[in-house]
Motif scaffolding. Structure first.
Motif, PDB file in Angstrom:
ATOM      1  N   TRP A   1      29.143  43.154  52.987  1.00  0.00           N
ATOM      2  CA  TRP A   1      29.480  44.555  52.768  1.00  0.00           C
ATOM      3  C   TRP A   1      30.765  44.714  51.953  1.00  0.00           C
ATOM      4  N   ARG A   2      31.570  43.675  51.870  1.00  0.00           N
ATOM      5  CA  ARG A   2      32.802  43.782  51.085  1.00  0.00           C
ATOM      6  C   ARG A   2      32.524  43.962  49.601  1.00  0.00           C
ATOM      7  N   SER A   3      31.328  43.572  49.172  1.00  0.00           N
ATOM      8  CA  SER A   3      30.978  43.752  47.755  1.00  0.00           C
ATOM      9  C   SER A   3      30.834  45.217  47.374  1.00  0.00           C
ATOM     10  N   PHE A   4      30.686  46.094  48.370  1.00  0.00           N
ATOM     11  CA  PHE A   4      30.619  47.525  48.075  1.00  0.00           C
ATOM     12  C   PHE A   4      32.002  48.076  47.750  1.00  0.00           C
ATOM     13  N   THR A   5      33.012  47.588  48.436  1.00  0.00           N
ATOM     14  CA  THR A   5      34.372  48.118  48.275  1.00  0.00           C
ATOM     15  C   THR A   5      35.273  47.208  47.442  1.00  0.00           C
ATOM     16  N   GLN A   6      34.965  45.896  47.443  1.00  0.00           N
ATOM     17  CA  GLN A   6      35.806  44.942  46.713  1.00  0.00           C
ATOM     18  C   GLN A   6      34.931  44.007  45.862  1.00  0.00           C
ATOM     19  N   PRO A   7      34.191  44.560  44.911  1.00  0.00           N
ATOM     20  CA  PRO A   7      33.332  43.703  44.081  1.00  0.00           C
ATOM     21  C   PRO A   7      34.179  42.790  43.199  1.00  0.00           C
ATOM     22  N   LYS A   8      33.724  41.556  43.040  1.00  0.00           N
ATOM     23  CA  LYS A   8      34.489  40.627  42.210  1.00  0.00           C
ATOM     24  C   LYS A   8      33.543  39.681  41.468  1.00  0.00           C
ATOM     25  N   ILE A   9      33.935  39.396  40.230  1.00  0.00           N
ATOM     26  CA  ILE A   9      33.251  38.398  39.413  1.00  0.00           C
ATOM     27  C   ILE A   9      34.340  37.512  38.803  1.00  0.00           C
ATOM     28  N   ARG A  10      34.355  36.263  39.184  1.00  0.00           N
ATOM     29  CA  ARG A  10      35.414  35.344  38.753  1.00  0.00           C
ATOM     30  C   ARG A  10      34.986  34.635  37.466  1.00  0.00           C
ATOM     31  N   PHE A  11      35.476  35.179  36.346  1.00  0.00           N
ATOM     32  CA  PHE A  11      35.083  34.649  35.048  1.00  0.00           C
ATOM     33  C   PHE A  11      35.837  33.375  34.663  1.00  0.00           C
ATOM     34  N   ASN A  12      36.934  33.087  35.346  1.00  0.00           N
ATOM     35  CA  ASN A  12      37.797  31.975  34.938  1.00  0.00           C
ATOM     36  C   ASN A  12      37.603  30.721  35.792  1.00  0.00           C
ATOM     37  N   GLN A  13      36.494  30.669  36.545  1.00  0.00           N
ATOM     38  CA  GLN A  13      36.284  29.517  37.422  1.00  0.00           C
ATOM     39  C   GLN A  13      34.981  28.773  37.121  1.00  0.00           C
ATOM     40  N   GLY A  14      34.501  28.929  35.919  1.00  0.00           N
ATOM     41  CA  GLY A  14      33.334  28.166  35.525  1.00  0.00           C
ATOM     42  C   GLY A  14      32.035  28.949  35.592  1.00  0.00           C
ATOM     43  N   LYS A  15      31.031  28.392  34.909  1.00  0.00           N
ATOM     44  CA  LYS A  15      29.727  29.042  34.802  1.00  0.00           C
ATOM     45  C   LYS A  15      29.057  29.220  36.152  1.00  0.00           C
ATOM     46  N   LYS A  16      29.119  28.200  36.997  1.00  0.00           N
ATOM     47  CA  LYS A  16      28.451  28.255  38.297  1.00  0.00           C
ATOM     48  C   LYS A  16      29.011  29.379  39.159  1.00  0.00           C
ATOM     49  N   THR A  17      30.343  29.535  39.148  1.00  0.00           N
ATOM     50  CA  THR A  17      30.976  30.590  39.941  1.00  0.00           C
ATOM     51  C   THR A  17      30.588  31.970  39.432  1.00  0.00           C
TER      52      THR A  17
END
Length: 383
Positions: free
Chosen positions: A169-185
């Motif tokens: 449920w945290r993705s509703f309020t704190q969505p995150k996409i980590r672009f600096n940690q590699g393709k898999k992430t």
């Protein structure tokens, strides 16, 4: 034990999709296109557009049929499909040189804009998505079973995904996409984020898909959900009169009198002297499809031989008539179609990213296994 449990759920989550990944992904993509097939038809085929520069009111459907019969004097009109206001009406007929043809008639001008003798894009996409163009054998299609069984895959993937992704449920309020940690992430974050925001959509698709699976079983078992259209009793046929006194325009008027909010969608004319006018349409009920109202009208007497409406439906009929609007997003017109299209793209993307994540993990595991084998062989050789 907790790590073993997480690994088990992750593997189960993968196995819900991977064995039939290609079919699942194909069904998602074709379904997404089918949602906006009417709009794509309007965009790509000018002859299918119901242009109305003079803001005319729509002509009675009986006049559109008359226009086709005037253009093709030997034609036998069998049915009429009424689509969105921005698309033409489709008058389906046969002729001596046309086994089956569809006349695109502008309901505002009465002009025949095109005659199509093949499958339409709308029909093709619905068939491709619905049963993968597998042939129908009697009352069942293997393709229909394959597609509707995807509901089980989707439901299983949803449940296992929520178990794996703690505190989703945290993705509703704190969505995150980590672009600096590699393709898999990045792939993992995109997959999780799309999955969480698509929970409601996955539930709707799973529920309607399960109904389609149940419906397929019922069809296969010859269990009728809808009653068959009645025939005119032989005793009611006149001895000499060949043409029924009740015209199509009369039948439409009778339908309007019976259900004032009747909005025609699929209208069938009698095929023979014992056939009836079978008129189907929608109404003001938002969750019901465009076939929620059904009337069979006797062309010799004008009597309503059989009728159906949301008020008189059985439980199975109700489910049958609310499944399509929920599955294809037609319940609110073009705006809900746009929402369904967007989430259909997300679902298709989740299928692809999920496969990519599994692929990267599999390649990594294979490489690690090979490296371990090489080290073991080197160690054994040193002895």
């Amino acid at each position: 034990m907790a790590k073993l449990s997480n690994r088990f759920w992750f593997q189960l989550h993968g196995w819900f999709s991977l064995p039939i990944w290609l079919i699942f992904c194909f069904v998602c993509i074709t379904g997404t296109i089918a949602v906006v097939s009417h709009e794509l038809t309007w965009l790509t085929n000018p002859a299918a557009r119901a242009t109305n520069p003079d803001n005319l009111t729509a002509k009675p459907i009986a006049e559109l049929i008359a226009a086709v019969e005037q253009a093709y004097p030997t034609a036998d009109v069998g049915s009429v499909m009424v689509l969105e206001p921005y698309l033409v009406n489709a008058v389906i007929f046969t002729d001596h040189d046309k086994p089956q043809a569809i006349a695109y008639v502008n309901q505002y001008t009465g002009e025949i804009q095109q005659v199509n003798q093949g499958i339409t894009f709308i029909g093709f996409m619905r068939s491709l998505h619905g049963w993968l163009l597998f042939p129908w054998q009697s009352s069942y299609s293997i393709g229909y079973y394959l597609v509707s069984a995807m509901a089980l895959v989707m439901l299983g993937a949803l449940i296992t995904g929520l178990i794996i992704y703690k505190s989703f449920w945290r993705s509703f309020t704190q969505p995150k996409i980590r672009f600096n940690q590699g393709k898999k992430t990045v792939l993992t974050d995109l997959h999780r984020l799309a999955g969480v925001w698509s929970i409601w959509f996955l539930i709707v698709m799973s529920a309607t898909g399960l109904w389609y699976l149940v419906q397929a079983v019922m069809w296969h078992a010859d269990i009728d959900i809808e009653p068959h259209a009645p025939l005119v009793a032989a005793a009611q046929l006149p001895a000499t009169q060949q043409t029924p006194p009740v015209s199509f325009a009369d039948a439409m008027q009778i339908a309007k009198q019976r259900f004032p909010d009747f909005q025609p969608s699929y209208l069938m004319l009698p095929e023979h002297n014992r056939g009836m006018y079978n008129l189907m349409g929608g109404g003001d009920h938002i969750f019901y499809d465009q076939y929620a109202y059904n009337l069979s009208i006797n062309p010799w007497t004008g009597d309503i031989a059989q009728e159906k409406s949301p008020a008189t439906m059985s439980a199975l009929q109700t489910i049958s008539h609310i499944a399509d609007p929920l599955h294809y997003g037609t319940l609110g017109g073009i705006w809900t179609k746009a929402i369904w299209f967007l989430f259909g793209l997300l679902l298709s993307g989740m299928s692809i990213t999920g496969f990519m994540i599994w692929g990267s993990r599999t390649v990594k595991a294979v490489r690690a296994s090979r490296a371990s084998t090489v080290l073991q062989e080197a160690h054994d050789g040193a002895k």
